[in-house]
Design a protein around this motif. Structure first.
Motif, short mmCIF file in Angstrom:
data_model
loop_
_atom_site.label_atom_id
_atom_site.label_comp_id
_atom_site.label_asym_id
_atom_site.label_seq_id
_atom_site.Cartn_x
_atom_site.Cartn_y
_atom_site.Cartn_z
N VAL A 1 -16.32 48.25 -4.71
CA VAL A 1 -15.77 49.58 -4.99
C VAL A 1 -17.00 50.01 -5.84
CG1 VAL A 1 -14.09 50.67 -6.54
CG2 VAL A 1 -13.35 48.45 -5.00
N MET A 2 -17.22 51.40 -5.48
CA MET A 2 -18.42 51.88 -5.95
C MET A 2 -18.01 52.74 -7.51
SD MET A 2 -21.04 51.88 -4.39
CE MET A 2 -20.89 50.20 -3.78
N SER A 3 -17.62 51.86 -8.21
CA SER A 3 -17.18 52.16 -9.61
C SER A 3 -17.22 50.97 -10.40
CB SER A 3 -15.69 52.56 -9.52
OG SER A 3 -15.19 52.84 -10.93
N CYS A 4 -17.57 51.43 -11.87
CA CYS A 4 -17.76 50.11 -12.69
C CYS A 4 -17.34 50.89 -14.27
CB CYS A 4 -19.13 49.81 -12.88
SG CYS A 4 -19.41 48.50 -14.23
N THR A 5 -16.22 50.22 -14.67
CA THR A 5 -15.97 50.85 -16.01
C THR A 5 -16.25 50.05 -17.00
OG1 THR A 5 -14.05 49.68 -15.64
CG2 THR A 5 -13.83 51.80 -14.87
N ALA A 6 -17.19 49.08 -17.05
CA ALA A 6 -17.75 48.53 -18.15
C ALA A 6 -18.52 49.30 -19.07
CB ALA A 6 -18.43 47.30 -17.73
N ARG A 7 -18.45 48.89 -20.30
CA ARG A 7 -19.46 49.58 -21.42
C ARG A 7 -20.51 48.34 -21.36
NH1 ARG A 7 -16.70 53.89 -24.07
NH2 ARG A 7 -14.42 53.69 -23.25
N HIS A 8 -21.55 48.55 -20.86
CA HIS A 8 -22.71 47.17 -21.07
C HIS A 8 -23.45 47.39 -22.10
CE1 HIS A 8 -21.81 46.62 -16.77
NE2 HIS A 8 -22.27 47.91 -16.53
N ARG A 9 -23.89 46.16 -22.77
CA ARG A 9 -24.49 45.89 -23.82
C ARG A 9 -25.92 46.16 -23.37
NH1 ARG A 9 -22.18 40.92 -23.66
NH2 ARG A 9 -24.23 40.22 -23.20
N ALA A 10 -26.74 46.44 -24.38
CA ALA A 10 -28.35 46.97 -24.11
C ALA A 10 -28.94 45.69 -23.49
CB ALA A 10 -29.08 47.14 -25.20
N ASP A 11 -28.48 44.52 -23.51
CA ASP A 11 -29.24 43.09 -23.16
C ASP A 11 -28.71 42.64 -21.81
OD1 ASP A 11 -27.01 42.18 -24.26
OD2 ASP A 11 -28.07 40.52 -25.43
N GLU A 12 -27.59 43.29 -21.37
CA GLU A 12 -27.31 42.66 -20.18
C GLU A 12 -28.06 42.96 -18.90
OE1 GLU A 12 -22.81 43.76 -19.09
OE2 GLU A 12 -22.69 43.91 -20.85
#
Ligand code: ZN
Ligand code: ZN
Ligand code: ZN
Length: 211
Positions: A156-167
């Motif tokens: 699925v071409m969606s990502c709802t995560a709020r990524h951390r700067a070091d991910e």
């Protein structure tokens, strides 16, 4: 102070390395990478031959290097991948921009009298990647799409995560099978040529008397 958990495997590796007779050469390779977290391991050989006489002038092989490899810095811009190389890139960029504004590094000081423009040139997209954007200091969802398509590989071409700067996923494609790696490599390889065409055309355009 962060707690350090000794890893028996890593300690055994360190002891072996310290006792190795190639240790000084290994240490000098590591110093030459500037402490890169993920050095590139090169294997191969170079032969310098005099074309006229066919005489061998110089030869080098990684076979005699520690572990049979030559280590080079990864030169990433992403601090999540390698803080050392990303910092070198950041500092280089600072000096490059500074020289363009006030001179230095081969640029004459008279450059201060020139008009200056800050232009953002964006490379084409080679596919959706995980990103981190912030609004008022808060991270935004990566790539939220309500009616996201499913790619031919079932992702699925969606990502709802709020990524951390070091991910580590930052900059990675949402679907590695869809991502145009070939296009990306070719674009980067030809970027210097593209830049030359662009600056030549720009100078010609600026030099033309305005109607
Ligand atoms: Zn690195
Ligand atoms: Zn994401
Ligand atoms: Zn796909």
């Amino acid at each position: 102070m962060p707690t350090i958990h000794p890893d028996p495997h890593a300690i055994a590796g360190m002891i072996t390395r310290l006792g190795d007779r190639n240790y000084p050469r290994w240490a000098s390779q590591i110093r030459a990478t500037g402490g890169c977290r993920q050095p590139i391991h090169l294997r191969g050989r170079v032969l310098h031959v005099d074309r006229a006489t066919g005489r061998l002038l110089h030869s080098y092989t990684t076979a005699t290097e520690p572990d049979g490899v030559l280590r080079l810095p990864c030169k990433t811009r992403r601090a999540s991948r390698c803080p050392t190389c990303a910092e070198v890139y950041r500092a280089d960029t600072y000096h490059l921009i500074r020289a363009g504004l006030v001179g230095g590094k081969g640029v004459p000081a008279s450059v201060t009298a020139h008009p200056c423009l800050f232009v953002t040139l964006t490379a084409p997209s080679f596919g959706a990647v995980h990103t981190r954007r912030e609004k008022n200091g808060r991270p935004l969802p990566c790539r939220p799409r309500r009616d996201a398509e499913t790619c031919p590989h079932g992702r699925v071409m969606s990502c709802t995560a709020r990524h951390r700067a070091d991910e580590s996923c930052l900059g990675e494609p949402l679907c590695p099978d869809c991502y145009d790696y070939t296009g990306s490599v070719l674009f980067n390889a030809l970027a210097p040529q593209l830049w030359k065409y662009f600056t030549d055309a720009l100078r010609r355009r600026v030099a033309k008397p305005q109607a």
